[in-house]
Design a protein around this motif. Structure first.
Motif, PDB file in Angstrom:
ATOM      1  N   ASP A 158       0.821  -1.214   0.000  1.00  0.00           N
ATOM      2  CA  ASP A 158       0.000   0.000   0.000  1.00  0.00           C
ATOM      3  C   ASP A 158       0.852   1.260   0.000  1.00  0.00           C
ATOM      4  OD1 ASP A 158      -2.164  -1.682   0.085  1.00  0.00           O
ATOM      5  OD2 ASP A 158      -2.541  -1.409   2.217  1.00  0.00           O
ATOM      6  N   THR A 159       1.902   1.279   0.817  1.00  0.00           N
ATOM      7  CA  THR A 159       2.688   2.502   0.965  1.00  0.00           C
ATOM      8  C   THR A 159       3.455   2.852  -0.312  1.00  0.00           C
ATOM      9  OG1 THR A 159       4.470   1.173   1.950  1.00  0.00           O
ATOM     10  CG2 THR A 159       2.931   2.251   3.449  1.00  0.00           C
ATOM     11  N   VAL A 160       3.855   1.859  -1.094  1.00  0.00           N
ATOM     12  CA  VAL A 160       4.561   2.197  -2.334  1.00  0.00           C
ATOM     13  C   VAL A 160       3.627   2.913  -3.303  1.00  0.00           C
ATOM     14  CG1 VAL A 160       4.086   0.018  -3.531  1.00  0.00           C
ATOM     15  CG2 VAL A 160       6.164   1.284  -4.059  1.00  0.00           C
ATOM     16  N   GLN A 161       2.344   2.629  -3.234  1.00  0.00           N
ATOM     17  CA  GLN A 161       1.382   3.369  -4.056  1.00  0.00           C
ATOM     18  C   GLN A 161       1.171   4.774  -3.524  1.00  0.00           C
ATOM     19  OE1 GLN A 161      -2.161   0.987  -5.229  1.00  0.00           O
ATOM     20  NE2 GLN A 161      -1.303  -0.628  -3.935  1.00  0.00           N
ATOM     21  N   TYR A 162       1.177   4.934  -2.196  1.00  0.00           N
ATOM     22  CA  TYR A 162       1.054   6.276  -1.635  1.00  0.00           C
ATOM     23  C   TYR A 162       2.224   7.162  -2.046  1.00  0.00           C
ATOM     24  CZ  TYR A 162      -2.173   3.789   1.508  1.00  0.00           C
ATOM     25  OH  TYR A 162      -3.181   3.013   2.028  1.00  0.00           O
ATOM     26  N   ILE A 163       3.416   6.580  -2.074  1.00  0.00           N
ATOM     27  CA  ILE A 163       4.606   7.376  -2.383  1.00  0.00           C
ATOM     28  C   ILE A 163       4.578   7.878  -3.817  1.00  0.00           C
ATOM     29  CG2 ILE A 163       7.118   7.251  -2.644  1.00  0.00           C
ATOM     30  CD1 ILE A 163       7.134   5.346  -0.240  1.00  0.00           C
TER      31      ILE A 163
END
Length: 639
Positions: free
Chosen positions: A342-347
């Protein structure tokens, strides 16, 4: 069927002699078989035509229930036609020969086949009518008709089965009187013997721990076990604790300095406008992008406390402590691995309307998550491997020590190289995606963003055009905003996730090599090598099928060089480890094959148990009351 062929009179009586007409009977049987075969063909045609229409034509979701019902009806007609065509016997004598002993039992074969067909079609109809074509569309006529027919079919089947059950005693009495009670008891005993044989085969295929081994389990778990390279394990846990503190502090700081526009009411779990390209992402752990705040603020303290527990478990290591450490680390690692997706998409969806401090704090709060996932999974893998195999004190040669030193140095180099490649890739992808959007929400349909000449609808739904001759009014800045296209987002998300998986695989392998040292074997390198090889192949596919068509904003970062080195190294190293540890794959295939055979044997055990219960049915239904030994004396009347 017969006809009268002769009449004789004797003593004023008529005797009619009936001689069966075999040719006439054969003609009727042929006609019946032809009609039954036609029914079988009709059922097959209904099934095939419906499936072809389903495959070739587009059928809306709300209109699929009638087609499913036609498929079930075709199967129903087909199997019932087969039963009538082949005419299985109503009462079937089952003979079993085990170890030279022969026994027999009676089975109502035709009734069993009919009940199985009806029950299967009825249950399938109920499930499909409840799931297909319903939802937002509501219940359609096809769903209601199919559900009613399925329920009626099950009711008729239950009633016929109960009626047959009550007639079972008469059927058995009329067909198995030749079988003695001793024979039936011997049959049941032989069937139980067959069940015991199958249980023995099941235990050989899938070995289970014996009771004697479980009795010594406490002593085995308390055996001391030396943990190889314990300082590396401690340093990895301390590094994870530092990362948790940094993430928690950065997230708190980011919440404290976040400022919203005047027209926006900001809350704790809400980001300012245009912070991310999407406010909502259907992630694995979080639903909204702003949910990352509460997830980070809750997960990092829990992970910090569990890290202190892992440090305490390393004092006086035993097998039990190593297993507990491995399971704890595995649970934390799986959580951070899922959240890293999920966090790689947020970044990569971060916007440009951020201050430098807010941008850095967001990166600090999300970038270490792949590192945490790899460290905890490596700790779990190392503890589980070392708890299963005890280290042997063998004298290593100088060549082996030299190769081990080189492998550790290369692991450290690839550890930092993969981290740098992941950071560079995320920043480059983020800069490229930022060129494709500048606002989170599309405002083209707002009233102040519409042109003066456009189509309107009155209160009655009639269309009319409005035109004005005045000069065009100036539009606010939000009307010129551009939201991110879903195809662009999917292409870059696919590549970023593949790069993330390759980075985490490299970090896992590097950490595992440093933690185990001399206790590394070819078999233990198979799993990290397989993950590395698969991630490298996925990265190559995602690059050439997704982002190669875009103009990447590298911003003087060596994006292509670092990714090429990282990907090719992962491909070669992963392939070598997969080849050297191929025996693990063969052992895994053997275990899977054993499990499949065990499931088949277990199914056979259930079937034989049912047969054993069925064999006991005649003994229950054929019981007759024992004659009483008391002789009734006639009543004597006295005057």
């Amino acid at each position: 069927m017969g006809v009268v062929v002769g009449v004789s009179r004797e003593g004023g009586k008529e005797d009619a002699i009936l001689i069966p007409d075999q040719e006439f009977d054969q003609d009727i049987v042929k006609k019946n078989k032809f009609s039954v075969f036609t029914g079988v063909l009709i059922g097959a045609l209904i099934f095939v035509i419906t499936v072809l229409i389903w495959i070739t034509a587009y059928i809306p979701w709300s209109e699929r229930a009638p087609f499913v019902l036609c498929i079930i009806i075709g199967i129903f007609i087909f199997f019932h036609g087969l039963i009538v065509y082949f005419q299985p016997p109503k009462i079937y004598s089952l003979e079993v020969v085990i170890n030279g002993k022969q026994s027999a039992s009676i089975l109502p074969l035709r009734q069993i086949l009919v009940c199985m067909t009806n029950t299967s079609c009825g249950i399938t109809g109920i499930i499909t009518m409840f799931t297909i074509g319903t939802g937002w569309y509501g219940w359609q006529a096809g769903n209601i008709i199919g559900l009613v027919l399925s329920i009626l079919l099950l009711l008729v089947t239950c009633i016929s089965a109960l009626a047959f059950y009550f007639k079972t005693s008469k059927l058995i009495n009329s067909h198995i009187l030749n079988y003695s009670g001793t024979n039936i008891k011997e049959t049941a005993a032989i069937t139980r013997e067959l069940i015991f044989k199958q249980v023995e085969i099941f235990s050989n295929l899938l070995p289970l721990p014996s009771v004697q081994s479980l009795s010594n389990l406490d002593k085995v778990l308390k055996q001391p076990r030396l943990l190889t390279n314990k300082p590396v394990h401690v340093m990895s846990i301390l590094l994870a604790m530092v990362a948790c503190i940094a993430m928690f502090s950065a997230q708190l700081w980011d919440i404290a300095i976040s400022e919203c526009a005047e027209e926006q009411t900001c809350t704790f779990n809400q980001d300012p406008d245009d912070t991310f390209a999407r406010p909502v992402l259907h992630g694995i752990v979080g639903y909204r992008v702003s949910d990352r705040k509460i997830i980070i603020l809750v997960s990092t303290p829990i992970a910090f406390l569990l890290c202190t527990t892992l440090l305490l478990l390393m004092r006086g290591t035993t097998i039990l402590k190593m297993v507990l450490s491995g399971l704890t680390s595995l649970g934390i690692g799986i959580f951070f691995f899922l959240y890293s997706l999920d966090t790689v998409q947020y970044i990569i969806l971060l916007g440009t309307k951020l201050s430098n401090l807010s941008f850095i704090l967001k990166l600090v709060s999300m970038m270490p998550i792949p590192l945490l996932a790899a460290l905890f999974v490596a700790l779990a893998y190392s503890n589980i491997i070392q708890s299963m195999e005890e280290k042997k004190d063998d004298k290593s040669s100088k060549v082996k020590i030299g190769l081990l030193s080189i492998s550790i140095i290369l692991s450290i180099i690839f550890f930092f190289l993969s981290l740098a490649t992941m950071t560079t890739s995320n920043l480059v992808i983020m800069s490229t995606v930022q060129d494709h959007w500048n606002t989170t929400k599309e405002h083209t349909w707002d009233d102040e963003c519409r042109d003066n000449n456009h189509v309107r609808y009155n209160d009655y739904g009639y269309r009319y055009d409005t035109t004005t001759t005045s000069a065009p009014e100036s539009k606010p800045d939000k009307c010129y905003g551009k939201s991110l296209d879903w195809l662009v987002q999917d292409n870059f998300t696919f590549f970023s996730i593949c790069q993330l998986l390759m980075t985490e695989s490299f970090l896992l392998l590097s950490a595992f090599v440093c933690m185990n040292g001399r206790s590394i074997t070819k078999k233990t390198l198979f799993l990290p090598g397989l993950l590395l090889f698969a991630a490298a192949i996925s990265s190559i596919i995602s690059f050439f099928s997704g982002i190669v068509q875009y103009d990447l904003q590298t911003n003087r970062f060596p994006f292509f060089i670092m990714n090429s080195i990282n990907t090719l190294s992962a491909l070669v190293i992963g392939f070598i480890f997969v080849i050297t540890g191929g025996s693990v794959f063969i052992s895994f295939i053997i275990i899977v094959f054993r499990i499949i055979l065990s499931i088949l044997v277990f199914s056979l055990i259930l079937i034989m148990t049912a047969v054993d219960l069925l064999l006991k049915l005649p003994t229950l239904t054929c019981k007759t009351p024992k004659p009483s030994n008391v002789v009734e004396q006639p009543d004597v009347a006295t005057a």
